[in-house]
Design an enzyme around this catalytic site. Sequence first.
Site, PDB file in Angstrom:
ATOM      1  N   ASN A 104       0.885  -1.154   0.000  1.00  0.00           N
ATOM      2  CA  ASN A 104       0.000   0.000   0.000  1.00  0.00           C
ATOM      3  C   ASN A 104       0.927   1.209   0.000  1.00  0.00           C
ATOM      4  O   ASN A 104       1.578   1.512   0.995  1.00  0.00           O
ATOM      5  CB  ASN A 104      -0.861  -0.059   1.269  1.00  0.00           C
ATOM      6  CG  ASN A 104      -1.834   1.096   1.361  1.00  0.00           C
ATOM      7  OD1 ASN A 104      -1.840   1.999   0.514  1.00  0.00           O
ATOM      8  ND2 ASN A 104      -2.646   1.091   2.401  1.00  0.00           N
ATOM      9  N   ARG A 144      -2.844  -2.118  -3.253  1.00  0.00           N
ATOM     10  CA  ARG A 144      -4.077  -1.410  -2.930  1.00  0.00           C
ATOM     11  C   ARG A 144      -4.115  -0.169  -3.809  1.00  0.00           C
ATOM     12  O   ARG A 144      -3.194   0.649  -3.777  1.00  0.00           O
ATOM     13  CB  ARG A 144      -4.081  -1.013  -1.464  1.00  0.00           C
ATOM     14  CG  ARG A 144      -5.313  -0.223  -1.130  1.00  0.00           C
ATOM     15  CD  ARG A 144      -5.292   0.315   0.259  1.00  0.00           C
ATOM     16  NE  ARG A 144      -6.530   1.052   0.479  1.00  0.00           N
ATOM     17  CZ  ARG A 144      -6.684   2.007   1.364  1.00  0.00           C
ATOM     18  NH1 ARG A 144      -5.680   2.349   2.147  1.00  0.00           N
ATOM     19  NH2 ARG A 144      -7.833   2.626   1.496  1.00  0.00           N
ATOM     20  N   HIS A 164     -13.307   1.988   1.022  1.00  0.00           N
ATOM     21  CA  HIS A 164     -13.265   0.880   2.003  1.00  0.00           C
ATOM     22  C   HIS A 164     -13.898  -0.386   1.421  1.00  0.00           C
ATOM     23  O   HIS A 164     -14.303  -1.284   2.163  1.00  0.00           O
ATOM     24  CB  HIS A 164     -14.065   1.191   3.296  1.00  0.00           C
ATOM     25  CG  HIS A 164     -13.472   2.226   4.185  1.00  0.00           C
ATOM     26  ND1 HIS A 164     -14.247   3.094   4.919  1.00  0.00           N
ATOM     27  CD2 HIS A 164     -12.196   2.516   4.504  1.00  0.00           C
ATOM     28  CE1 HIS A 164     -13.480   3.880   5.633  1.00  0.00           C
ATOM     29  NE2 HIS A 164     -12.224   3.568   5.407  1.00  0.00           N
ATOM     30  N   ARG A 170     -12.456  13.767   9.755  1.00  0.00           N
ATOM     31  CA  ARG A 170     -13.325  14.260   8.668  1.00  0.00           C
ATOM     32  C   ARG A 170     -14.729  14.513   9.196  1.00  0.00           C
ATOM     33  O   ARG A 170     -15.240  13.742  10.004  1.00  0.00           O
ATOM     34  CB  ARG A 170     -13.421  13.230   7.533  1.00  0.00           C
ATOM     35  CG  ARG A 170     -12.124  12.981   6.819  1.00  0.00           C
ATOM     36  CD  ARG A 170     -12.357  12.098   5.585  1.00  0.00           C
ATOM     37  NE  ARG A 170     -11.117  11.545   5.111  1.00  0.00           N
ATOM     38  CZ  ARG A 170     -10.881  10.235   4.971  1.00  0.00           C
ATOM     39  NH1 ARG A 170     -11.821   9.356   5.242  1.00  0.00           N
ATOM     40  NH2 ARG A 170      -9.715   9.820   4.544  1.00  0.00           N
ATOM     41  N   GLU A 210      -8.049  -6.133   5.431  1.00  0.00           N
ATOM     42  CA  GLU A 210      -7.999  -5.691   4.038  1.00  0.00           C
ATOM     43  C   GLU A 210      -6.798  -6.281   3.307  1.00  0.00           C
ATOM     44  O   GLU A 210      -6.864  -6.608   2.125  1.00  0.00           O
ATOM     45  CB  GLU A 210      -7.965  -4.160   3.981  1.00  0.00           C
ATOM     46  CG  GLU A 210      -9.292  -3.555   4.410  1.00  0.00           C
ATOM     47  CD  GLU A 210      -9.193  -2.103   4.815  1.00  0.00           C
ATOM     48  OE1 GLU A 210      -9.455  -1.246   3.971  1.00  0.00           O
ATOM     49  OE2 GLU A 210      -8.852  -1.831   5.987  1.00  0.00           O
TER      50      GLU A 210
END
Length: 411
Positions: free
Chosen positions: A10, A98, A187, A248, A391
């Site tokens: 990633n 990813r 996601h 956020r 993940e």
Amino acid sequence: MVIMKIFVINTGSSSIKYELFDMDHHKIAAEGMAEKIGEDSGILTHKKILANGESKKKVEEGVIADHYDGLNRIVELLIDPEHGVIQDKAEISAVGHRVVHGGEEFQSTTIIDENVIAAIKENIPLAPLHNPSNLMGIEVAGSIFPDSPQVAVFDTAFHQTIPMKAFLYAIPFEMYEKDRVRRYGFHGTSHAYVSEKAAEYLGRPLGELNLITIHLGNGASIAAIRNGKCVDTTMGMTPLAGLVMGTRSGDVDPALHFFLADHLGMSLKEINTLLNNESGLKGMCGTNDMREIIKKKDAGDAQAKIALEVYTYRIKKYIGAYFAALESLDGLVFTAGIGENAPYIRELCCRGLHKMGIEIDPEKNNRTGNGIRKINSPVSEVKVLVIPTNEELKIAQETKRVIESEIKARS
Ligand code: ADP
């Protein structure tokens, strides 16, 4: 060719996070992260996972000139006699990346070739912070592992089944046609992984299940899944939409931007930073660490208390909305750092929903555990599950799957 060792990476603008999966034994052999690439001093943290599950750690500090240097040093550690887990990089059967934004081009995992690279480039305007770094990772891995196939696993792919009525914004239609303005969702790898695990756990085919999966990490999103396929999600064209997150804001009135510009004289860049990095839990109560917020609330801190109320009220509203969208619900799944570890949050999100068939058993909810667990009461029609996400494992599994099917198609 037998696919046994899969290297998952990633790549961020100044970091490379990695795991080497031994698919034969279904486990991680090594993992780590190169950070502060291109800065005055970088850090490379590498862990070799031992047979008893413990790890042997090595930290190297010093300049990591660029991503090529970073990945080369990671490979040196992977083949190091003391800290390594392989003898030669040729043992790595494939590299799984990813990739954040696959736009509308990618509905599933894809073997990377020139056309795929061109399409990821085309999606840079949709993910200006992420796709360029992901592309750099692909380029660097291509030069370091010239003989291993590379695979892209997109954060957006799982959400490509969302119907137009749920992904289209009510703005002039040309903006979707020409500029691809729409809800994409993120996601996806996590929502896909936990929905498959839920089906396995419940012993029912995923294609017959309606689920609401709630990913609560630093970023947070919910997916509505009908018969195994995603039909709506809370994140939008960018990951800013939907739930309240660590830093956020999630949903705000779109006209807030005009107010901030007109009334407070903020620039677009400042507004972007405000809503992405200085809002959410951090903006409301000074920290985005859920453990700390719960401690503060327990100590009587009023701001922490209201931040948790705003956070969980938003989740609860979306559970209601997605229940209505799905029309019937089999399972509600909590996952990621907060979803897996914060019973208080799960309790607030589900409180008072018994008329919708959702009822948590307080004792089961409070029990700590690492694996998949069911926390609903015996009378709850909807199964409420806590499922640890993974993940990276999902990226490794997807990488193996597409390469094996390619090999099969060719033979
Ligand atoms: P990321 O999106 O960075 O991968 P994670 O899934 O690791 O995030 O989730 C990070 C969040 O999980 C943080 O807010 C952290 O405080 C929270 N968290 C981790 N462990 C616990 C715990 N035991 N109780 C409550 N919150 C926790």
